[in-house]
Design a protein around this motif. Structure first.
Motif, PDB file in Angstrom:
ATOM      1  N   GLY A 242      -7.680   7.593   9.985  1.00 41.36           N
ATOM      2  CA  GLY A 242      -7.079   8.366  10.607  1.00 41.36           C
ATOM      3  C   GLY A 242      -8.169   9.373  11.923  1.00 41.36           C
ATOM      4  N   PHE A 243      -9.473   9.625  10.717  1.00 44.00           N
ATOM      5  CA  PHE A 243      -9.969  10.803  11.280  1.00 44.00           C
ATOM      6  C   PHE A 243     -11.016  10.077  12.162  1.00 44.00           C
ATOM      7  CE2 PHE A 243      -9.696  13.573   7.956  1.00 44.00           C
ATOM      8  CZ  PHE A 243      -9.672  14.146   8.164  1.00 44.00           C
ATOM      9  N   GLU A 244     -11.777   8.629  11.972  1.00 44.46           N
ATOM     10  CA  GLU A 244     -12.147   7.807  12.984  1.00 44.46           C
ATOM     11  C   GLU A 244     -11.337   7.920  14.806  1.00 44.46           C
ATOM     12  OE1 GLU A 244     -12.899   3.586  11.561  1.00 44.46           O
ATOM     13  OE2 GLU A 244     -13.801   4.765   9.861  1.00 44.46           O
ATOM     14  N   ASP A 245     -10.044   7.885  14.620  1.00 42.62           N
ATOM     15  CA  ASP A 245      -9.731   7.640  15.863  1.00 42.62           C
ATOM     16  C   ASP A 245      -9.797   8.934  16.160  1.00 42.62           C
ATOM     17  OD1 ASP A 245      -8.479   5.630  14.651  1.00 42.62           O
ATOM     18  OD2 ASP A 245      -6.079   6.289  14.061  1.00 42.62           O
ATOM     19  N   VAL A 246      -9.040   9.994  15.910  1.00 43.37           N
ATOM     20  CA  VAL A 246      -9.126  11.529  16.174  1.00 43.37           C
ATOM     21  C   VAL A 246     -11.027  11.339  16.957  1.00 43.37           C
ATOM     22  CG1 VAL A 246      -9.779  14.011  16.181  1.00 43.37           C
ATOM     23  CG2 VAL A 246      -7.790  13.155  14.685  1.00 43.37           C
ATOM     24  N   VAL A 247     -11.848  11.173  16.447  1.00 46.09           N
ATOM     25  CA  VAL A 247     -13.191  11.698  17.485  1.00 46.09           C
ATOM     26  C   VAL A 247     -13.545  10.723  18.410  1.00 46.09           C
ATOM     27  CG1 VAL A 247     -15.926  10.683  16.927  1.00 46.09           C
ATOM     28  CG2 VAL A 247     -14.257  11.460  14.891  1.00 46.09           C
ATOM     29  N   GLY A 263      -1.445  14.273  17.751  1.00 44.82           N
ATOM     30  CA  GLY A 263      -0.781  12.785  17.393  1.00 44.82           C
ATOM     31  C   GLY A 263      -1.669  12.052  17.298  1.00 44.82           C
ATOM     32  N   THR A 264      -2.463  12.198  17.643  1.00 41.83           N
ATOM     33  CA  THR A 264      -3.763  10.857  17.282  1.00 41.83           C
ATOM     34  C   THR A 264      -3.683  10.563  15.509  1.00 41.83           C
ATOM     35  OG1 THR A 264      -5.228  11.849  19.141  1.00 41.83           O
ATOM     36  CG2 THR A 264      -5.683   9.733  17.404  1.00 41.83           C
ATOM     37  N   PHE A 265      -3.995  11.625  14.951  1.00 40.00           N
ATOM     38  CA  PHE A 265      -3.536  11.446  13.453  1.00 40.00           C
ATOM     39  C   PHE A 265      -2.691  10.489  12.906  1.00 40.00           C
ATOM     40  CE2 PHE A 265      -3.987  12.463   9.317  1.00 40.00           C
ATOM     41  CZ  PHE A 265      -4.639  11.547   8.228  1.00 40.00           C
ATOM     42  N   ILE A 271       0.978   3.483  11.535  1.00 44.49           N
ATOM     43  CA  ILE A 271       1.237   2.988  11.462  1.00 44.49           C
ATOM     44  C   ILE A 271       0.676   2.248   9.142  1.00 44.49           C
ATOM     45  CG2 ILE A 271      -1.029   1.132  11.787  1.00 44.49           C
ATOM     46  CD1 ILE A 271      -0.798   2.822  14.589  1.00 44.49           C
ATOM     47  N   GLU A 272       0.533   3.381   9.110  1.00 47.68           N
ATOM     48  CA  GLU A 272      -0.322   2.721   8.164  1.00 47.68           C
ATOM     49  C   GLU A 272       0.091   3.212   6.742  1.00 47.68           C
ATOM     50  OE1 GLU A 272      -4.493   1.683   7.032  1.00 47.68           O
ATOM     51  OE2 GLU A 272      -5.052   2.092   8.688  1.00 47.68           O
ATOM     52  N   ASP A 309      -7.627  19.146   8.815  1.00 53.39           N
ATOM     53  CA  ASP A 309      -7.479  18.462   7.316  1.00 53.39           C
ATOM     54  C   ASP A 309      -6.476  18.150   7.240  1.00 53.39           C
ATOM     55  OD1 ASP A 309      -6.716  19.108   4.655  1.00 53.39           O
ATOM     56  OD2 ASP A 309      -7.453  21.141   4.997  1.00 53.39           O
ATOM     57  N   ALA A 310      -6.191  16.809   6.835  1.00 55.33           N
ATOM     58  CA  ALA A 310      -5.666  15.785   7.053  1.00 55.33           C
ATOM     59  C   ALA A 310      -5.290  14.696   6.562  1.00 55.33           C
ATOM     60  CB  ALA A 310      -5.386  15.195   8.464  1.00 55.33           C
ATOM     61  N   GLY A 311      -4.072  14.108   6.126  1.00 55.84           N
ATOM     62  CA  GLY A 311      -3.996  13.318   5.132  1.00 55.84           C
ATOM     63  C   GLY A 311      -3.127  12.146   5.123  1.00 55.84           C
ATOM     64  N   VAL A 312      -3.415  11.095   5.351  1.00 52.57           N
ATOM     65  CA  VAL A 312      -2.458   9.948   4.769  1.00 52.57           C
ATOM     66  C   VAL A 312      -0.567  10.241   4.234  1.00 52.57           C
ATOM     67  CG1 VAL A 312      -2.140   7.586   5.371  1.00 52.57           C
ATOM     68  CG2 VAL A 312      -2.974   8.569   6.546  1.00 52.57           C
ATOM     69  N   GLU A 313      -0.432   9.795   4.145  1.00 53.19           N
ATOM     70  CA  GLU A 313       1.104   9.680   2.787  1.00 53.19           C
ATOM     71  C   GLU A 313       1.914   8.160   2.746  1.00 53.19           C
ATOM     72  OE1 GLU A 313       4.965  12.523   1.298  1.00 53.19           O
ATOM     73  OE2 GLU A 313       4.930  10.762   2.834  1.00 53.19           O
TER      74      GLU A 313
END
Length: 493
Positions: A242-247, A263-265, A271-272, A309-313
């Motif tokens: 997700g961080f790669e998507d943002v960059v 929205g990108t993250f 998705i995952e 500052d973000a995290g996938v659940e």
């Protein structure tokens, strides 16, 4: 969004509902207009979709062990752990449902209105039963006329299917409140999730005893089992993507706002995984000095920093919690790098202090010492010594928060654990926590040179205590300044 059937006239509504009883009332107070012929037609012509010989969910053996430990802690007492109910967002729409952490931890189920009950079988041991909504009734029209019927919100598992998946005997939750009202003997309930269950138990429980149950379930999660660790690894890996998507999309964020980053993250999280584990902080420029900036409506400007500052659940409700502070144009300015390097050095010291047998507070103290040394070195605290600064806590004007917290099913996991078990506790293998020092120079802070103002930096990773030290679960994301710049350059092409 579709609405339920609306009657053509009030008279028709009354007559036809009498003929088609029982039909559930709509949320806005109206009944749907249904002819006898349509009601009869909807009863038949449906294939049998019952699933057979289902394999247990992956965490079933772990949830069984967790229930056994809970049973041993409260012998001879009835234990009630609700999943919770839908919560209204506005008018007749609800928030997406998320089962209570305690319920999901003990069952692996995520069903709204579900309740786990552990019935004592004597002075020792319990028999677990999970109470769920069964499949929607097709004979009385519930499945298509009720707003929570399966044609509106999707198929539920039957009680038999649920038993196979969860490894717990299942019953109809609509019978539970009456049964609890008539029950005798000591009871404990996890409060705050299901008002109907609390009403049924109102004369049988005490706040003190219920809180003991909640505290136990919080402390039980301090040490993660193998399933939980694998879920946290999965969450961290998805978060890195997700961080790669943002960059890769920072140019689009510059043309719009922080919301493009949010929205990108979020897309990666959906998705995952199940969702984001908490509201993403997408703080560009001076917004990075606001610890929980979740408005995410500001400008994204080259030359400034982005604190993300973000995290996938995961689908099983375990969340990562990662922060990186990135130069929006891909290169740190000299001052940005100086501040970033100070935070990186503080994080390195904090991570090194995470090991079995160490006090929980050690990593915070190690990080704070480094930051205090930097602030003194930069002349921001006059002629005070580092020891005096730490004694008075003066570094906190710019460090602000604790250096980390437990992580798991909740982003701030184990939050109601006793102080002696958590903050004053000792680390052991299986504990997972964040290490996240930061420096924040507010835009209106006249005690620092003007060029510092509006710069905020935090670096956060998810650290697992191992038998011989620790492991950084989020190490797929670079941390050192040169590595961050090279990583961003590669992603931006």
């Amino acid at each position: 969004m579709s609405e339920e059937l609306i009657p053509e006239t009030p008279e028709q509504e009354t007559e036809e509902n009498e003929a088609a009883e029982p039909i559930k009332q709509r949320k806005n107070g109206l009944y749907p207009g249904v002819s006898d012929e349509l009601a009869e037609n909807m009863k038949s012509g449906w294939a049998d979709t019952e699933l057979h010989d289902l394999a247990p969910i992956p965490q079933a053996e772990h949830t069984a062990a967790r229930r056994a430990a809970l049973s041993a802690r409260f012998p001879g007492e009835r234990l009630v752990i609700p999943a919770g109910n839908l919560k209204t967002r506005s008018n007749d729409t609800e928030y997406a449902f998320r089962a209570s952490t305690e319920y999901a931890y003990l069952t692996g189920d995520q069903t709204q209105d579900g309740v786990l009950v552990l019935e004592p079988t004597g002075e020792q041991g319990h028999e677990a039963t999970i109470y769920l909504l069964p499949r929607s009734n097709r004979e009385n029209g519930e499945f298509w006329l009720d707003g929570q019927g399966e044609l509106w919100v999707g198929r539920r598992h039957s009680l038999t299917e649920a038993e196979q998946l969860l490894g717990i005997p299942a019953k109809d939750v609509r019978e539970l409140a009456a049964a609890l009202t008539e029950a005798t003997g000591p009871v404990r309930n996890v409060r705050g999730h299901d008002a109907s269950i609390e009403a049924a138990l109102t004369d049988k429980v005490t706040a003190e005893r219920d809180e003991e149950l909640r505290v136990y379930l919080s402390e039980a999660r301090l040490v993660k089992d193998a399933f939980e660790i694998s879920e946290l690894e999965k969450a961290c890996d998805a978060t890195a993507r997700g961080f790669e998507d943002v960059v890769k999309s920072l140019d689009k964020a510059e043309a719009t706002s922080e919301r493009f980053i949010e929205g990108t993250f979020f897309l990666r999280a959906r998705i995952e995984g199940n969702d984001i584990g908490y509201g993403s902080i997408c703080a560009a420029g001076p917004h990075a000095t606001t610890l929980h900036w979740v408005r995410n409506d500001g400008a994204v400007r080259p030359g400034e920093l982005l604190l993300l500052d973000a995290g996938v659940e995961t689908n099983d409700l375990y969340t990562a919690d990662v922060t990186r502070t990135l130069p929006i144009n891909g290169t740190f300015s000299p001052l940005q790098r100086k501040i970033y390097d100070a935070v990186y050095e503080a994080q390195e010291a904090g991570i090194a202090a995470v090991k079995p047998g160490a006090a929980f507070r050690d990593f915070h103290d190690a990080s704070q010492r480094v930051l205090a040394e930097k602030l003194v070195e930069w002349g921001l605290l006059g002629d005070l010594t580092v020891e005096k600064v730490l004694e008075l806590g003066l570094q906190r004007r710019w460090t602000l928060h604790g250096t980390g917290h437990m992580l798991g099913m909740d982003v701030h996991d184990c939050a109601v654990a006793r102080t002696e078990a958590y903050v004053d506790g000792i680390l052991e293998p299986g504990v997972c926590l964040t290490v996240e020092p930061g420096l924040y120079f507010q835009a209106d802070d006249l005690t620092v040179p003007e060029e510092y103002r509006g710069i905020g930096v935090r670096i956060e990773d998810d650290i697992l205590v191992t038998e011989d030290g620790n492991r950084n679960l989020s190490d797929k994301l670079p941390r050192q300044a040169d590595e961050v710049e090279a990583w961003m350059a590669r992603l931006k092409g």
